[in-house]
Scaffold this motif. Structure first.
Motif, short mmCIF file in Angstrom:
data_model
loop_
_atom_site.label_atom_id
_atom_site.label_comp_id
_atom_site.label_asym_id
_atom_site.label_seq_id
_atom_site.Cartn_x
_atom_site.Cartn_y
_atom_site.Cartn_z
N THR A 178 0.86 -1.11 0.00
CA THR A 178 -0.01 -0.05 0.16
C THR A 178 0.87 1.34 -0.13
O THR A 178 2.11 1.37 0.51
N THR A 179 0.16 2.41 -0.79
CA THR A 179 0.82 3.73 -0.42
C THR A 179 0.28 4.34 0.82
O THR A 179 -0.94 4.24 1.06
N ASN A 180 0.98 4.97 1.82
CA ASN A 180 0.32 5.52 2.91
C ASN A 180 0.65 7.04 2.72
O ASN A 180 1.69 7.58 3.32
N LEU A 181 -0.29 7.85 2.20
CA LEU A 181 -0.39 9.32 2.25
C LEU A 181 -0.32 9.85 3.51
O LEU A 181 0.26 11.06 3.30
N GLY A 182 -1.02 9.35 4.36
CA GLY A 182 -1.41 10.20 5.59
C GLY A 182 -2.41 11.22 5.55
O GLY A 182 -3.54 10.94 5.13
N SER A 183 -2.02 12.22 5.63
CA SER A 183 -3.00 13.59 5.36
C SER A 183 -2.08 14.86 4.85
O SER A 183 -0.91 14.79 4.97
N PHE A 184 -2.73 15.80 4.40
CA PHE A 184 -2.07 17.06 3.94
C PHE A 184 -1.83 17.71 5.15
O PHE A 184 -0.68 18.30 5.19
N ALA A 185 -2.41 17.76 6.31
CA ALA A 185 -1.93 18.25 7.54
C ALA A 185 -0.58 17.58 8.20
O ALA A 185 0.33 18.17 8.77
N VAL A 186 -0.81 16.32 8.19
CA VAL A 186 0.30 15.36 8.64
C VAL A 186 0.80 14.51 7.69
O VAL A 186 0.29 13.33 7.54
N PRO A 187 1.77 14.75 6.60
CA PRO A 187 2.29 13.98 5.64
C PRO A 187 2.78 12.67 5.89
O PRO A 187 3.37 12.57 7.26
N ASN A 188 2.96 11.92 5.25
CA ASN A 188 3.58 10.33 5.47
C ASN A 188 4.46 10.12 4.31
O ASN A 188 4.43 10.90 3.06
N ASN A 189 5.12 9.35 4.49
CA ASN A 189 6.00 9.11 3.32
C ASN A 189 6.67 7.59 3.35
O ASN A 189 7.91 7.06 3.28
N THR A 190 5.64 6.67 3.42
CA THR A 190 5.82 5.12 3.52
C THR A 190 5.10 4.53 2.61
O THR A 190 3.99 4.99 2.03
N VAL A 191 5.68 3.15 2.10
CA VAL A 191 4.61 2.28 1.49
C VAL A 191 4.71 1.14 2.50
O VAL A 191 5.95 0.81 3.38
N SER A 192 3.69 0.16 2.79
CA SER A 192 3.52 -0.91 3.65
C SER A 192 3.42 -2.25 2.89
O SER A 192 2.64 -2.43 1.87
N VAL A 193 4.43 -3.15 3.09
CA VAL A 193 4.44 -4.42 2.60
C VAL A 193 3.61 -5.52 3.44
O VAL A 193 4.26 -5.44 4.44
N LEU A 194 2.71 -6.18 2.91
CA LEU A 194 2.10 -7.28 3.75
C LEU A 194 2.40 -8.60 3.10
O LEU A 194 1.86 -8.99 2.12
N LEU A 195 3.40 -9.60 3.80
CA LEU A 195 3.31 -10.94 2.92
C LEU A 195 2.46 -11.93 3.18
O LEU A 195 1.95 -11.90 4.42
N GLY A 196 2.03 -12.65 2.27
CA GLY A 196 0.89 -13.36 2.24
C GLY A 196 1.23 -14.58 2.79
O GLY A 196 2.19 -15.14 2.76
N ASN A 197 0.33 -15.25 3.88
CA ASN A 197 0.33 -16.41 4.28
C ASN A 197 -0.14 -17.51 3.63
O ASN A 197 0.00 -18.76 4.03
N GLY A 198 -0.87 -17.17 2.50
CA GLY A 198 -1.34 -18.47 1.45
C GLY A 198 -2.95 -18.97 2.01
O GLY A 198 -3.46 -19.60 1.37
N ASN A 199 -3.23 -18.36 3.28
CA ASN A 199 -4.63 -18.83 3.55
C ASN A 199 -5.67 -17.43 3.61
O ASN A 199 -6.79 -17.73 4.21
N GLY A 200 -5.18 -16.52 3.01
CA GLY A 200 -6.10 -15.29 2.89
C GLY A 200 -5.74 -14.41 4.07
O GLY A 200 -6.31 -13.30 4.00
N THR A 201 -4.91 -14.67 4.93
CA THR A 201 -4.37 -13.59 5.91
C THR A 201 -2.98 -13.36 5.39
O THR A 201 -2.32 -13.91 4.44
N PHE A 202 -2.37 -12.23 6.38
CA PHE A 202 -1.37 -11.51 6.02
C PHE A 202 -0.40 -11.31 7.14
O PHE A 202 -0.78 -11.29 8.34
N GLN A 203 0.85 -11.20 6.99
CA GLN A 203 2.03 -11.02 8.08
C GLN A 203 1.74 -9.44 8.29
O GLN A 203 1.07 -8.61 7.86
N LEU A 204 2.28 -9.19 9.56
CA LEU A 204 2.34 -7.90 10.12
C LEU A 204 3.04 -6.93 8.88
O LEU A 204 4.01 -7.17 8.28
#
Length: 725
Positions: free
Chosen positions: A112-138
């Motif tokens: 995901t891209t994490n825009l945050g907000s215009f008042a409090v900007p952000n600058n990250t992307v989040s990677v969630l590795l799949g477990n293969g059963n429809g759930t994801f790691q942190l």
């Protein structure tokens, strides 16, 4: 007339002019979708992505919820319905989500891209590795530019590992101008982001090959400008300077397709403008990274994104445009393609309120492409099942031409082409035809051109228009010699696959033209491999050379270096030979493996050298260390000791004691003290005697004797008898 009004009229006039030059549109075709099915997700959903997250062969949905900082995952039932959403936390304000396999385990992951907000900007992307059963790691976060809005997945350096491209929107001005590119490591992590300039306010990024060189390029919608930036890839994860293609005010998104069936990638640019625009622009590609003047097509009010699919099954790409309309819009405009780069009038279908994005996939397994929309205002996803009747499937001719001074044949699967004799065949639209080139004896196949094919493997063409593919055969050349040279002060070996080079002993071999030879460098113990040069190879990994000419590759081996650290106890200095340590100031240095370092200890004034610890050999004040690993030695310096001797004389008797202790004379009349020690002697006469005074280092007749130890010292105490009367 205002300037903006004039600009709009000019745009309309230009559109009418270019439309008059295009072929007449096909007969209008109707597309239809069942009434929307609605599924609850998190707050303020923005983008939907499609994948099979639990491996059951059914398409599932992933939704970026900017208002709840989550991704909602809805597992599909295979009939167009979905199980209740499972939410997974990501960074603040996620605005887009994409699907990939970032750790190469065969299980789909999310980013995901994490825009945050215009008042409090952000600058990250989040990677969630799949477990293969429809759930994801942190989620694990990676840094990008300011307020990232949209993300695309590609392979920008051709290493087979998935990379990321991120459009950094910046503030609500907007003020950013960059795209971040994160090269994948293949284990779910990414290298530090590289930055490439577009123009003001990059809001959207898409991946394509716009100049047909087999390297992935980027197209960026610059919302704060009137342009789309095209960044042609260099194939190593970097990009050429942006070529800025004119569109219109406020381009919100860009999608890639082939809308006129010429095998060249085109762009569909959604124009949001000031929120009242109702246009999507199509820029037909020239195949060299440039594009023709835009064609405009009407859609709903306030469009923000376009998606590409073939919704009526005629083999021609169509568009689905989401019309946000200030968070009140519910309309997706479907524009059926005519196959020549033009589109029929928009047909509108109803989704949820605040529709922002439509994902395209077959959600019920009936072979038709359906839509799944993110509805920002409603907090829902709408699923629109396509029930368009089948359209007649047209047929297109695939032709093969052979060129070059060699010879060979080309065959197809499914059958039809056997060229040799039969060099063209007709296939239904959408057929995937695989062409195989077989060189005749004495010839070699040097590659494909046309139909989007390159290289010397098989050529796969999906028939969406009449297409010609060229196969080039040349006479087989003699082999070419590949030579390995080793340099540097270290040592090691280089081996090849296929075999031939084992350098050590055999440092050159001859390979047939076009052979891909992989060279592997192995350093000897105590050495390290510093890198390749020549043959197009750099770095310290495997060097792959395709033999098209005599080639020399150099492998550099250096001696491994280890740190030597000197510790000191007491006052003194240590120097080294060879130079490097002068401790004092510099108490550690690195030396090549196998170097014999001689350390010399020099005591400071008032100190003497004590001993060494941690040395291989010791000779007096010198210490020798042979460097085969990190080493640490200690030099101890001590203050010298001096002997204080007390002598008693006279006809009387008595004792002399010291402070600090050591002398008790009587029995112990001498003791050793560290240099600089102040020793106080006290004389005590025996009964019937008197103390008559000191001599030697002290000369006073009464009181104590104080001696500062700077050398061996003697003191005499005189005791006299008391006369009897």
């Amino acid at each position: 007339m205002t300037r903006n009004s004039a600009r709009r009229l000019l745009l309309v006039a230009s559109t009418l002019f270019f439309s008059s030059l295009l072929p007449s549109p096909a007969l209008a075709q109707t597309v239809s979708f069942e009434p929307a099915l609605t599924f609850n997700v998190g707050a303020s959903p923005q983008v939907v992505a499609v994948g099979d997250f639990n491996g059951d062969g059914r398409q599932d949905l992933a939704v970026a919820n900017s208002g709840s900082n989550t991704v909602s995952v809805l597992l599909g039932n295979g009939d167009g319905t979905f199980q209740p959403a499972q939410d997974f936390p990501v960074g603040r304000g996620p605005t887009s989500v994409a699907v990939g396999d970032f750790n190469r385990d065969g299980i789909l992951d999310l980013v995901t891209t994490n825009l945050g907000s215009f008042a409090v900007p952000n600058n990250t992307v989040s990677v969630l590795l799949g477990n293969g059963n429809g759930t994801f790691q942190l989620a694990r976060d990676f840094l990008v530019g300011s307020n990232p809005n949209f993300i695309a997945v590609g392979d920008f350096n051709g290493d087979g590992l998935q990379d990321l491209a991120v459009a950094n929107f910046g503030s609500n001005a907007p003020d950013a101008t960059t795209v971040s590119v994160l090269l994948g490591n293949g284990d779910g992590t990414f290298q530090v982001a590289g930055t490439f300039n577009a123009q003001r306010g990059p809001l959207w990024v898409a991946v394509g090959d716009f100049n047909g060189d087999g390297r992935q390029d980027l197209a960026v919608a610059n919302f704060g400008s009137t342009t789309v930036s095209v960044l042609l890839g260099n194939g190593d994860g970097t990009f050429q300077a942006a070529q800025n293609v004119a569109a219109a005010q406020g381009p919100a998104s860009v999608a890639v397709g082939d809308f006129n069936g010429d095998g060249r990638q085109d762009l569909a640019v959604t124009i949001f403008g000031d929120g009242t625009a109702a246009t999507v622009m199509v820029l037909l590609g020239n195949g060299d990274g440039t594009f023709r003047a835009p064609l405009s097509f009407g859609v709903g009010r306030g469009p923000v994104s376009s998606s590409v699919g073939d919704f009526n099954g005629d083999g021609v790409q169509d568009l689905a445009v989401s019309n946000w309309d200030g968070n009140t819009g519910t309309i997706v405009s479907v524009l059926v393609g005519n196959g020549d780069g033009t589109f029929q009038a928009a047909q509108n279908v109803v989704a949820g309120r605040g529709v922002l994005f439509a994902a395209v996939a077959d959600l019920n397994g009936d072979g038709r492409l359906d839509l799944a929309t993110a509805n920002y205002a409603a907090g829902t996803v709408s699923v629109l099942i396509n029930n368009t009747g089948p359209a007649p499937n047209p047929r297109f001719t695939l032709s093969v031409t052979r060129q070059g001074t060699g010879s060979g044949t080309v065959t197809s699967s499914p059958p039809g082409i056997d060229c040799g004799a039969t060099c063209s065949a007709s296939y239904e639209s959408g057929t995937m035809v695989t062409l195989t080139a077989t060189p005749a004896p004495g010839s070699t196949f040097t590659g494909w051109s046309g139909g989007g094919c390159v290289g010397t493997g098989t050529c796969t063409v999906t028939t969406t228009a009449a297409t010609t593919v060229t196969a080039t055969f040349d006479p087989q050349s003699q082999g070419f010699t590949l030579t390995v040279s080793r340099t540097g002060i270290g040592s090691g070996t280089v081996t090849s696959s296929p075999p031939g080079i084992d350098c050590g002993t055999s440092c050159s071999a001859t390979y047939p033209s076009g052979t891909a030879v992989a060279l592997t460098a192995t350093p000897a113990p105590g050495s390290t491999f510093a890198g390749w040069s020549g043959g197009g190879c750099v770095g310290t990994g495997t060097c792959t050379v395709t033999t098209t000419a005599a080639t020399t590759v150099t492998a550099t081996f250096d001696l491994e270096r280890f740190p030597l650290t000197v510790n000191r106890a007491g006052g003194g200095s240590v120097t080294s030979s060879p130079q490097g340590i002068d401790c004092g100031a510099i108490c550690s240095a690195c030396y090549d493996s196998g170097t014999v370092v001689t350390l010399t200890a020099t005591p400071a004034f008032g100190f003497i050298f004590g001993d060494w610890t941690g040395c291989d050999t010791v000779s007096g004040t010198t210490c020798s260390v042979t460097m085969s690993a990190a080493r640490s030695v200690t030099a101890s310096f001590n203050l010298p000791s001096f002997t204080l001797t007390v002598d008693r004389t006279g006809i009387g008797s008595g004792t002399v004691t010291s402070s600090p202790a050591g002398i008790n004379c009587g029995a112990t009349c001498s003791a050793s003290y560290t240099s600089g020690t102040v020793v106080t002697l006290t004389a005590t006469p025996a009964l019937g005697s008197v103390f008559a005074g000191w001599s030697g280092a002290c000369s006073n007749l009464i009181g104590t004797c104080t001696v500062t130890m700077t050398a061996d010292t003697a003191v005499t105490a005189t005791f006299l008898g008391i006369p009897l009367f």
